[in-house]
Scaffold this active site. Structure first.
Site, mmCIF file in Angstrom:
data_model
loop_
_atom_site.group_PDB
_atom_site.id
_atom_site.type_symbol
_atom_site.label_atom_id
_atom_site.label_comp_id
_atom_site.label_asym_id
_atom_site.label_seq_id
_atom_site.Cartn_x
_atom_site.Cartn_y
_atom_site.Cartn_z
ATOM 1 N N ASP A 107 0.818 -1.224 0.000
ATOM 2 C CA ASP A 107 0.000 0.000 0.000
ATOM 3 C C ASP A 107 0.845 1.265 0.000
ATOM 4 O O ASP A 107 0.317 2.366 -0.029
ATOM 5 C CB ASP A 107 -0.947 -0.011 1.209
ATOM 6 N N ASP A 234 20.050 -4.831 -0.837
ATOM 7 C CA ASP A 234 19.359 -3.554 -1.083
ATOM 8 C C ASP A 234 19.326 -2.696 0.174
ATOM 9 O O ASP A 234 18.915 -1.534 0.112
ATOM 10 C CB ASP A 234 17.938 -3.798 -1.611
HETATM 11 P P1 AMP Z 1 12.533 -3.502 3.077
HETATM 12 O O1 AMP Z 1 12.133 -4.675 3.901
HETATM 13 O O2 AMP Z 1 12.228 -2.209 3.728
HETATM 14 O O3 AMP Z 1 13.935 -3.576 2.612
HETATM 15 O O4 AMP Z 1 11.580 -3.542 1.792
HETATM 16 C C1 AMP Z 1 11.721 -4.462 0.754
HETATM 17 C C2 AMP Z 1 10.924 -3.993 -0.465
HETATM 18 O O5 AMP Z 1 9.520 -4.030 -0.216
HETATM 19 C C3 AMP Z 1 11.260 -2.576 -0.883
HETATM 20 O O6 AMP Z 1 11.272 -2.517 -2.284
HETATM 21 C C4 AMP Z 1 10.113 -1.787 -0.301
HETATM 22 O O7 AMP Z 1 9.911 -0.591 -0.969
HETATM 23 C C5 AMP Z 1 8.943 -2.738 -0.459
HETATM 24 N N1 AMP Z 1 7.891 -2.479 0.521
HETATM 25 C C6 AMP Z 1 7.944 -2.710 1.840
HETATM 26 N N2 AMP Z 1 6.801 -2.313 2.443
HETATM 27 C C7 AMP Z 1 5.985 -1.822 1.486
HETATM 28 C C8 AMP Z 1 4.659 -1.269 1.473
HETATM 29 N N3 AMP Z 1 3.939 -1.108 2.595
HETATM 30 N N4 AMP Z 1 4.163 -0.864 0.294
HETATM 31 C C9 AMP Z 1 4.871 -1.000 -0.835
HETATM 32 N N5 AMP Z 1 6.110 -1.521 -0.891
HETATM 33 C C10 AMP Z 1 6.682 -1.932 0.251
HETATM 34 MG MG MG Z 2 14.950 -1.708 2.501
#
Ligand code: AMP
Ligand code: MG
Length: 476
Positions: A107, A234
């Site tokens: 979202d 990442d």
């Molecule tokens: P992270 O765990 O923060 O490294 O996120 C991994 C991926 O999932 C990244 O590309 C984030 O942008 C995406 N992501 C995480 N939470 C959300 C969310 N609520 N809505 C859209 N994308 C998300």
């Molecule tokens: Mg991240």
């Protein structure tokens, strides 16, 4: 495309939680304005700063070892860059500001909990002297977000030296877009390592610099008991700053196998694995850079491999240097000194001693005639530590130097206050009920983590068994 122009999606009723006035000042932003209606509207994504052209960017990454060629800012939008008072370029990013082309099923929003955690832990890390992305502000959105149930929504404003990740390089490498890879290399060198621009082999020079930066960074994490929890490629920045405070937490009782993340079933990102994982991630960076290191791929691999082999030595040097300081020693030069350090850790594990308070206790012991800090007294030494202490005291006698001065230095590198998990959890739970007073109290306390204050004793104590938080969750 690598990035797209993307406006934040406005929220219903933004309300300020906290502005980091000191950081705002450093960025040349008026903290009074940030707290005004216009400022809060900007921090919520409801208004744009004048002249801003916000973007969301793509990246790739290895998540728990699996390559994903198509990640990106799924819930974050880069508002823009500013040049700070020191002349450094800084990114300002909103997190939880709505959907982007990279949101996939998500979202694009953030619940309040992860915003509070990132604010407290990233600012704590900065105050502890660890390179980190920063928290400029947190606002509530006035809208619920739905995870396992409805939770209050929030928007976080993050400041970073940049958001260039190992995964950014992997993104272009996976597409074999060498021209773009070259542009990203040039840009990264310019922004973070300009002294390396004239290097004979700039790609190799960048790799070596990032190896050094991440070796130093992870050494700092280990010395503070910080468990990042989601060391995907990442989530590793080329600038050497800590980023992505998702399931992170500080360890209390010392145990190298400590894992907090609810999704890390294999313990891939356990405390003790963090240096090896950093090296694994750097190997992914090296692979992405290979075509720029040498046109002859065998030669490129040979050069990259030699660079990567330096990681363990660089990590150990940084970590031993830091451990020496925590023991009140100039260095862990001799083998006996290294054994002394390792044996301390073994003793702390045997005693299940609080990692933070144990070093505070050592600082107290280093100068018993001194005032003491109070923090060390919050912990009773266990049998293994009691057995170890005389050996260390003998070693201190050979070190020479002035005890009071030694103690002062030890306090400076061993904080009395860390962002303890149960306290972060309390700040979140109270915040969800609309009460941010405990969050503010913690934010204030963690800004000077080395300074003891008996009135904050409750913030220095480890969790009682019933308060213990065993699992943390990614900030999705
Ligand atoms: P992270 O765990 O923060 O490294 O996120 C991994 C991926 O999932 C990244 O590309 C984030 O942008 C995406 N992501 C995480 N939470 C959300 C969310 N609520 N809505 C859209 N994308 C998300
Ligand atoms: Mg991240």
């Amino acid at each position: 495309p690598f990035s797209v122009s993307q406006r934040p999606d406005p929220v219903r009723a933004p309300a300020l939680i906290r502005v980091n006035a000191a950081l705002a000042g450093e960025l040349g932003i008026d903290p009074q304005w940030l707290q005004s209606n216009d400022g809060v509207a900007t921090l919520a994504g409801n208004a744009l700063p004048e002249g801003a052209t916000p973007v969301a960017a793509a990246y790739a990454g290895h998540q728990f070892g699996q390559f994903n060629p198509q990640l990106g800012d799924g819930r974050a939008i880069l508002l823009g860059e500013v040049i700070d008072l020191h002349g450094r370029r800084r990114d300002i990013q909103l997190k939880g500001s709505g959907r982007t082309p990279w949101s996939r099923g998500g979202d694009g929003r953030s619940p309040l909990g992860p915003v509070i955690r990132e604010y407290l832990v990233s600012e704590a890390m900065h105050a502890l002297g660890v390179p980190s992305t920063r928290a400029l502000a947190a606002v509530t959105s006035g809208e619920p977000v739905f995870r396992s149930g409805a939770e209050p929504g929030a928007v976080f404003t993050r400041v970073a030296a940049s958001h260039i990740r190992i995964g950014s390089f992997e993104y272009f490498a996976a597409r074999q877009d060498h021209a773009a890879l070259q542009r990203l290399l040039d840009y990264t060198l310019n922004r973070h390592y300009p002294q390396l621009l004239p290097a004979e082999n700039p790609a190799l020079a960048l790799l070596e610099a990032v190896i050094g930066a991440l070796a130093a960074l992870v050494a700092r994490w280990q010395l503070l008991g910080f468990v990042h929890g989601v060391m995907n490629t990442d989530n590793m920045l080329l600038s050497g700053e800590t980023v992505d405070y998702g399931p992170c937490a500080f360890m209390e009782s010392y145990d190298p196998a400590t894992v907090f993340s609810s999704i890390d079933h294999q313990g891939r990102y356990a405390y003790a694995n963090q240096p090896a994982i950093a090296q694994w991630n750097l190997t992914r960076l090296a692979e992405a850079l290979l075509p720029l290191i040498d046109a002859d791929s065998d030669r490129a691999i040979e050069l990259a491999r030699a660079a990567l082999e330096a990681f363990p030595g660089r990590f150990s040097a940084a970590r031993n240097h830091g451990l020496a300081a925590k023991l009140g020693l100039a260095s862990l030069a001799a083998d006996q000194d290294i054994a002394l350090g390792e044996d301390l850790l073994t003793a702390l594990q045997a005693d299940a001693a609080d990692f933070t308070l144990a070093f505070r206790l050592l600082a107290d012991e280093a100068h018993p005639a001194g005032a003491g800090t109070g923090a060390g007294a919050l912990m009773a030494p266990g049998t293994a530590l009691l057995e170890w202490l005389p050996r260390w005291k003998q070693r201190l006698e050979r070190e020479g130097g002035e005890p009071a001065e030694r103690q002062r230095r030890m306090f400076a590198v061993s904080p009395a206050f860390i962002a303890r998990n149960h306290l972060v959890q309390r700040a979140i739970e109270q915040g969800e009920d609309g009460d941010f007073s405990f969050f503010h109290r913690m934010a204030k306390r963690l800004a000077s983590p080395a300074d003891w204050d008996a009135s904050d004793t409750d913030l220095a104590l480890p969790a009682e068994p019933q308060e213990r938080v065993h699992q943390t969750f990614c900030g999705t």
